[in-house]
Design a protein around this motif. Structure first.
Motif, mmCIF file in Angstrom:
data_model
loop_
_atom_site.group_PDB
_atom_site.id
_atom_site.type_symbol
_atom_site.label_atom_id
_atom_site.label_comp_id
_atom_site.label_asym_id
_atom_site.label_seq_id
_atom_site.Cartn_x
_atom_site.Cartn_y
_atom_site.Cartn_z
ATOM 1 N N LYS A 21 0.838 -1.211 0.000
ATOM 2 C CA LYS A 21 0.000 0.000 0.000
ATOM 3 C C LYS A 21 0.870 1.258 0.000
ATOM 4 C CE LYS A 21 -3.616 2.259 2.755
ATOM 5 N NZ LYS A 21 -2.985 3.412 3.366
ATOM 6 N N GLU A 25 1.174 3.968 -3.022
ATOM 7 C CA GLU A 25 0.907 5.394 -2.788
ATOM 8 C C GLU A 25 2.048 6.258 -3.314
ATOM 9 O OE1 GLU A 25 0.129 5.781 1.403
ATOM 10 O OE2 GLU A 25 -1.894 4.968 1.214
ATOM 11 N N HIS A 26 3.268 5.792 -3.150
ATOM 12 C CA HIS A 26 4.409 6.557 -3.660
ATOM 13 C C HIS A 26 4.458 6.516 -5.184
ATOM 14 C CE1 HIS A 26 8.251 8.370 -4.223
ATOM 15 N NE2 HIS A 26 8.711 7.271 -4.812
ATOM 16 N N HIS A 30 1.160 9.925 -4.479
ATOM 17 C CA HIS A 30 0.492 10.414 -3.271
ATOM 18 C C HIS A 30 1.463 10.683 -2.133
ATOM 19 C CE1 HIS A 30 -3.465 8.448 -4.771
ATOM 20 N NE2 HIS A 30 -3.324 9.666 -5.250
ATOM 21 N N SER A 31 2.703 10.241 -2.279
ATOM 22 C CA SER A 31 3.720 10.540 -1.273
ATOM 23 C C SER A 31 5.035 10.832 -1.990
ATOM 24 C CB SER A 31 3.893 9.369 -0.294
ATOM 25 O OG SER A 31 4.355 8.211 -0.965
#
Length: 180
Positions: A21, A25-26, A30-31
Motif C-alpha cells: 500500500k 501510494e508513492h 500520493h507521497s
C-alpha cells in the motif's frame, strides 16, 4: 524472480499488505518518498526488521516508474531494545514497591506510580531532578555522599535510610543499584 515475486517471498506476510500500500501510494504520486519499517528475510532465511526508504528517480513519458532508488537499514537491534524498554516500563509501572531510576549523575529518569504514592512527588515533578530531593535531615550529608560513593564504585548498595516525602515527613527507603 520478478520484483513482485521477490517482494512476496522476501517481505513478511503480515507486513506485505501495508508495504504494498505504501509503495503504491508513492508510485502514483500520493507521497514524495516510500518509507516503511517491516520485516524481510535475510540471507540466512531469518526475519529481520528494516527501515526502507526509496523514491522513484525515473519515469517514462506516460509517468510510469522506470527506476526507483532507496535504502534498507537493519533496525532489528533497535526494535528489540524498544520492545525490552516497553516490557521493563510495564514491569516498573506494575510493581507495588516504590522504584526510582536515576542516571549516573543521580538525576531521576523514571519513577513508578508506587513511588509517587509513597513520596507524594508526581513523575513530572522529579524527572531530571537530583535524588538529593529525597535526602532527609535524619542523616548527615556525609551519610548520603558515602552511599553515592559506594554506588559509583560497586554499582549497588543495600540498607535502610531515611528519606523525605514531598510534605516533609520522613519515610524509610532501602537498597539501590546502578547499572551502566
Amino acid at each position: 524472480l520478478s520484483t513482485d515475486d521477490w517482494r512476496t517471498h522476501s517481505i513478511h506476510p503480515e507486513d506485505l499488505p501495508r508495504v504494498q500500500k505504501l509503495l503504491q501510494e508513492h508510485i502514483v504520486g500520493h507521497s514524495d518518498v516510500f518509507e516503511s519499517e517491516h520485516r524481510i528475510r535475510n540471507a540466512r532465511s531469518e526475519w529481520v526488521w528494516v527501515r526502507s526508504r526509496g523514491k522513484v528517480v525515473e519515469r517514462d513519458s506516460s509517468g510510469s516508474p522506470l527506476r526507483m532508488a532507496g535504502t534498507a537499514r537493519d533496525i532489528t537491534i533497535i526494535r528489540r531494545a524498544e520492545r525490552e524498554r516497553r516490557v521493563a516500563l510495564e514491569v516498573l509501572r506494575s510493581m507495588s514497591e516504590a522504584v526510582a531510576v536515576v542516571d549516573l549523575d543521580f538525576r531521576f529518569v523514571a519513577v513508578n506510580p508506587a513511588f509517587s504514592r509513597t513520596t507524594g512527588y508526581d513523575e513530572d515533578e522529579v524527572l531530571n531532578q537530583g535524588s538529593r530531593l529525597l535526602d532527609s535531615s535524619q542523616h548527615s550529608s556525609e551519610f548520603y555522599r558515602r552511599i553515592r560513593d559506594v554506588l559509583e564504585r560497586t554499582g549497588h548498595w543495600a540498607g535502610e535510610m531515611w528519606q523525605r516525602r514531598r510534605d516533609g515527613d520522613a519515610i524509610v527507603g532501602a537498597s539501590a543499584q546502578i547499572r551502566p
